[in-house]
Design an enzyme around this catalytic site. Structure first.
Site, short mmCIF file in Angstrom:
data_model
loop_
_atom_site.label_atom_id
_atom_site.label_comp_id
_atom_site.label_asym_id
_atom_site.label_seq_id
_atom_site.Cartn_x
_atom_site.Cartn_y
_atom_site.Cartn_z
N ALA A 1 -1.77 -64.50 52.56
CA ALA A 1 -1.48 -63.44 53.23
C ALA A 1 -1.10 -63.90 54.69
O ALA A 1 -1.22 -62.97 55.52
CB ALA A 1 -2.65 -62.51 53.24
N GLN B 1 -3.18 -70.00 59.01
CA GLN B 1 -1.72 -70.86 58.90
C GLN B 1 -0.81 -70.56 60.15
O GLN B 1 -0.40 -69.69 60.19
CB GLN B 1 -1.25 -70.71 57.63
CG GLN B 1 0.28 -71.71 57.55
CD GLN B 1 1.12 -71.09 56.05
OE1 GLN B 1 0.75 -69.99 55.80
NE2 GLN B 1 1.91 -71.95 55.61
N GLY C 1 5.63 -73.17 54.05
CA GLY C 1 5.60 -72.96 52.66
C GLY C 1 4.18 -72.75 52.09
O GLY C 1 3.32 -72.84 52.50
N THR C 2 4.50 -72.49 50.45
CA THR C 2 3.10 -72.16 49.93
C THR C 2 2.22 -73.14 49.80
O THR C 2 0.84 -73.10 49.79
CB THR C 2 3.45 -71.69 48.60
OG1 THR C 2 4.31 -72.48 47.80
CG2 THR C 2 4.31 -70.26 48.71
N ASN D 1 8.31 -68.22 37.24
CA ASN D 1 7.02 -68.57 37.82
C ASN D 1 6.68 -67.29 38.74
O ASN D 1 7.56 -66.88 39.53
CB ASN D 1 7.08 -69.48 38.78
CG ASN D 1 5.90 -69.93 39.70
OD1 ASN D 1 5.00 -69.44 39.12
ND2 ASN D 1 6.21 -70.72 40.89
N HIS E 1 -4.89 -13.04 54.54
CA HIS E 1 -3.21 -13.19 54.83
C HIS E 1 -3.33 -13.13 56.39
O HIS E 1 -4.18 -12.54 57.05
CB HIS E 1 -2.49 -12.16 54.45
CG HIS E 1 -3.10 -10.68 54.25
ND1 HIS E 1 -2.97 -10.37 52.69
CD2 HIS E 1 -3.91 -10.05 54.70
CE1 HIS E 1 -3.77 -9.08 52.83
NE2 HIS E 1 -4.25 -9.06 53.88
N ALA F 1 -6.05 -8.53 58.10
CA ALA F 1 -4.67 -9.47 58.37
C ALA F 1 -4.50 -9.48 59.66
O ALA F 1 -4.99 -8.34 60.41
CB ALA F 1 -3.60 -8.73 57.58
N SER G 1 -8.33 -5.32 60.70
CA SER G 1 -6.90 -6.11 60.90
C SER G 1 -6.58 -6.11 62.37
O SER G 1 -6.94 -5.33 63.18
CB SER G 1 -5.71 -5.34 59.99
OG SER G 1 -6.04 -5.33 58.70
#
Length: 460
Positions: A9, A72, A77-78, A169, A362, A379, A404
């Site tokens: 990673a 790393q 490279g891997t 692979n 509402h 409302a 309301s």
């Protein structure tokens, strides 16, 4: 014998064109690295080692406390990346899984099968392979006339014949742990990339007469490595199909599974009905026999059984059983709607608890409020909870009736069975069983309208 795991990673992921490390891009709600870690956990490794590099601290945070880490500093490279794990695994007896952190579709079942194949065949190395219709860009598995793996050839190093090979692979391997690190001491950078290829250890083992095998995935999609946003979208699509299929098998009805987006950690009970264009994110849970209609978007919330959510957004909240929400409602964080609550058209609730069977049908805003049971909001009701610097609480007791267009100026308490008259601005507490009227008395000016421009007598 013990198993170990190395997750690679450290890479930047240049083709992602992002400030975020590649492995931290998300697929169905969690990072690619977390997907890989969960799959690896199925083999129950005695030790996990994650190789980090680019923006290492961000990557470390994702698996902090769950994995050992090694740096790393240069991406060479891997093979070089795996070398960095030697300090954590040197001298240990057992098998080591090596896997890239950008392969979110790999399953724990496949990794377990790979380990079992490796052990049962007494291999020194086993490669996880797949058959690709279009193998361009992948390393090819080269076998001899007996079907034995002889080497892996990278795309840039492959000759014309090798480029025709369709067995590829996947970048995932199992090695005898001790032999892995011994072989890594003998690889070099004499290749088109000028890197240390992990694949070169396969050739070393073969030259030494050691047994190398390959286990082929049943599903090519599991092999997908994400290197750009196109592959990220592909991974998202595959994961979405997997997730939705699993829910359907478990008794959830989807109107259109191809247009429904559910994160990997979402839990849904049987007999839930989900219409198209619904999104469920994070740790959301949905109870049995609920209905989520088109356009509903729910984040990190718990939805009780027998609820109906209609084209609404709910964030970091709890909706208890039998409640109805929407259409076009917004339940903002830290809200609780108790059993039987109705929140209707264009209602916004924020940081509030709404008691059982309360209704706000509402055009209402309820913020920083504690509301009892059986309350009715007319409302246009607004709780005025913010003075520009501080937020204040509104408390409304059981069976209150809010007329309301009431404006409730917090801090404020409204007692049991109290009523606010429509159009009122309420600034003082309202005792139980009282009616509060906070508006000017109406005055009718008879005949005054004749002089106004709208009146027929004024029309020319």
């Amino acid at each position: 014998m013990s198993h170990y795991a190395i997750i690679l990673a450290a890479g930047k992921g240049t083709r992602m064109k992002s400030d975020l490390p590649k492995v931290l891009h998300k697929v169905s709600g969690i990072t690619m690295l977390e997907h890989v870690f969960r799959a690896v956990s199925v083999i129950e490794p005695a030790k996990n080692v994650t190789v980090i590099g680019h923006k290492a601290e961000l990557v470390r945070e994702v698996l902090d406390g769950q994995s050992a880490f090694t740096m790393q500093t240069e991406q060479l490279g891997t093979g070089h990346a795996v070398m960095m794990a030697e300090e954590e695994l040197a001298g240990l007896e057992g098998q080591t899984l090596v896997i890239a952190g950008d392969t979110p579709l790999i399953t724990g079942e496949s990794l377990k099968n790979l380990i079992d194949f490796h052990v049962n065949h007494k291999n020194v190395a086993t490669i996880l392979t797949a058959t690709a219709d279009n193998p361009f860009g992948y390393g090819r598995i080269i076998r001899n006339e007996n079907g034995e793996v002889t080497k892996i050839v990278e795309q840039k190093d492959a000759n014309e014949f090798e480029q025709q090979v369709k067995e590829i692979n996947t970048g995932t391997y199992v090695f005898d742990n001790k032999r892995l690190f011994e072989a890594l001491k003998n690889i070099n950078t004499n290749n088109a990339q000028g890197e240390y290829y992990l694949t070169d250890v396969i050739s070393i083992f073969r030259e030494n007469g050691e047994k190398v095998g390959a286990y082929t995935l049943r599903d090519f999609e599991e092999s997908l490595g994400v290197n750009d946003r196109v592959a990220l979208a592909t991974a998202e699509d595959v994961m979405r199909r997997r997730i939705n299929k699993a829910h359907m098998i478990n008794g959830v009805t989807f109107q259109n599974p191809n247009a429904t987006y559910i994160d990997v950690d979402v839990e849904i009970a049987p007999d839930v009905v989900i219409e198209a264009n619904v999104t469920l994110k994070g740790q959301t849970k949905v109870g049995a026999e609920s209905v989520l209609t088109n356009g509903t978007y729910i984040v990190d919330s718990t939805i009780g059984a027998n609820t109906v959510i209609t084209n609404s957004m709910i964030e970091h909240s709890v909706v208890e059983k039998g409640a109805t929400v929407g259409p076009f409602a917004h339940i903002r964080p830290d809200s609780m709607l108790k059993e039987g609550v109705h929140i209707g058209n264009f209602v916004e609730v924020k940081g509030s608890t709404i008691g059982e069977n309360t209704k706000a049908g509402h055009l209402t805003y309820i913020g920083n409020a504690e509301v009892g049971s059986d309350v009715n909001f007319g409302a246009g009701t607004i709780t005025v909870n913010y003075d520009g610097q501080h937020k204040f609480k509104t408390q409304i007791a059981n069976n209150a009736f809010i007329g309301s267009n009431s404006t409730l100026i917090a801090p404020l308490e409204i007692g049991d069975n109290a009523l606010t008259a429509a159009g009122s601005t309420i600034t003082d507490n309202v005792p139980a069983d009282s009616v509060a009227i906070g508006r000017s008395r109406q005055v009718n000016k008879e005949g005054y309208a004749i002089k106004k421009p709208h009146h027929p007598s004024q029309q020319k």
